[in-house]
Design a protein around this motif. Structure first.
Motif, short mmCIF file in Angstrom:
data_model
loop_
_atom_site.label_atom_id
_atom_site.label_comp_id
_atom_site.label_asym_id
_atom_site.label_seq_id
_atom_site.Cartn_x
_atom_site.Cartn_y
_atom_site.Cartn_z
N HIS A 1 21.55 -12.70 -37.19
CA HIS A 1 20.38 -13.10 -37.98
C HIS A 1 19.40 -11.95 -38.24
N LEU A 2 19.84 -10.74 -37.95
CA LEU A 2 18.97 -9.59 -38.20
C LEU A 2 18.82 -9.36 -39.70
N ASN B 1 16.69 -6.60 -32.10
CA ASN B 1 15.39 -6.56 -32.79
C ASN B 1 14.58 -5.33 -32.37
N GLU C 1 21.64 -8.63 -26.19
CA GLU C 1 21.02 -9.85 -26.69
C GLU C 1 20.32 -9.60 -28.02
N LYS C 2 19.93 -10.68 -28.64
CA LYS C 2 19.23 -10.59 -29.93
C LYS C 2 17.97 -9.75 -29.80
N PRO D 1 24.96 -10.83 -31.56
CA PRO D 1 23.50 -10.72 -31.42
C PRO D 1 22.80 -10.21 -32.68
N SER D 2 23.56 -9.63 -33.61
CA SER D 2 22.95 -9.08 -34.83
C SER D 2 23.06 -10.04 -36.01
#
Length: 316
Positions: free
Chosen positions: A117-118, A59, A54-55, A114-115
């Motif tokens: 918007h990192l 993070n 997951e995001k 999941p990456s």
């Protein structure tokens, strides 16, 4: 699909068009992410499906890298003062991870990235001071031109300094790539698989000719060899520079400093930026512009190493 299966497909895809070194970097950098996720989920990567990531996991991995100590996974490494990995290294790890997830999305192995918007960390490079004329004179004085391997080392150093070669390009340089009468090198299979032509100045030409006269008989066509006649390796070249750092007293010396000096000196001499891009084998002009920025900061300094005039004259 589980992580390990997706990783193997990703690396297999990259092997079709990336260099062995690039594929190795992908494999090593992804290993840090896989180890982190494995510890976090208490599962082996071969049991973790792509959909489980997951995001929040991504993070947390970024935060983990922000606090990661250099060489903390190497039991033989002992540092006086533990230092965190640099922002540039952290950015490389995260970029490779994002590339992996994009590959999975593009091939339909998972539905959510999941990456996506990192945000990557900003990596501000520290200014690299080019070598001065006096420093290059000190470097040259560390070797005797009458010595076989002193001659070799001078030739290698000036391939980096006077032709802007990468260390790997010096290692892979072959005798048929040297065109003495025409006055140029042909550098094959450079970064990205490209080839290019670079002028051969008088200094590097002189040292190369001296070296080839003294070079032992070898069963290969590479220009440079080690004492037993085997081709020079990247590690052997690095060891030469490491020893030179001590003997010259120029502590900031490293292989790419010689190449950086070439790029900065070319700009200071009034060379064209697009021509420099071609000479250095950059795929993007943005990379080359860094040398122009550094040269602009050094306009007042007239003691930066000077390139051969061959770089600044018209062809006819």
């Amino acid at each position: 699909m589980v992580l390990t299966e997706a990783r193997d497909l990703f690396l297999n895809d990259r092997e079709t068009y990336c260099s062995d070194k690039t594929v190795k970097n992908y494999r090593n950098n992804l290993r840090y992410f896989f180890d982190f996720v494995s510890d976090r989920l208490q599962k082996d990567p071969s049991q973790i499906s792509l959909e489980e990531i997951e995001k929040l996991d991504i993070n947390q991995y970024s935060i983990y890298l922000k606090n990661k100590i250099r060489n903390d996974n190497n039991p033989n490494f002992k540092a006086k003062e533990p230092r965190k990995i640099s922002a540039r290294t952290r950015k490389d790890y995260l970029k490779d991870m994002k590339c992996f997830w994009m590959f999975c999305i593009e091939n339909g192995y998972c539905q959510v990235n999941p990456s996506e918007h990192l945000k990557l960390p900003k990596a501000y490079g520290r200014m690299v001071e080019p070598l001065t004329v006096d420093e290059v004179n000190i470097i040259d004085s560390c070797y005797s031109i009458n010595s076989t391997y002193g001659c070799r080392n001078l030739a290698m150093i000036h391939c980096l300094l006077d032709a802007g070669m990468r260390p790997g390009e010096v290692v892979r340089l072959k005798i048929q790539d040297l065109h003495f009468s025409e006055g140029y090198f042909v550098i094959h299979f450079s970064k990205g698989g490209k080839s290019r032509i670079v002028p051969m100045g008088r200094t590097v030409k002189k040292y190369l000719q001296y070296w080839l006269e003294k070079r032992p008989d070898c069963s290969h066509e590479y220009v440079f060899c080690v004492e037993n006649g085997d081709p020079l390796t990247g590690n052997a070249l690095k060891c030469v520079i490491d020893r030179l750092k001590i003997s010259s007293g120029i502590i900031r010396l490293f292989p790419y400093l010689l190449r950086h000096t070439f790029g900065t000196s070319f700009c200071l001499g009034g060379g064209n930026l697009e021509i420099l891009r071609l000479y250095m084998g950059h795929s993007s002009i943005e990379t080359t512009q860094g040398y122009l920025h550094l040269a602009d900061n050094l306009r007042f300094c007239n003691n930066i190493y000077h390139l051969d005039p061959i770089f600044f004259v018209k062809a006819y």
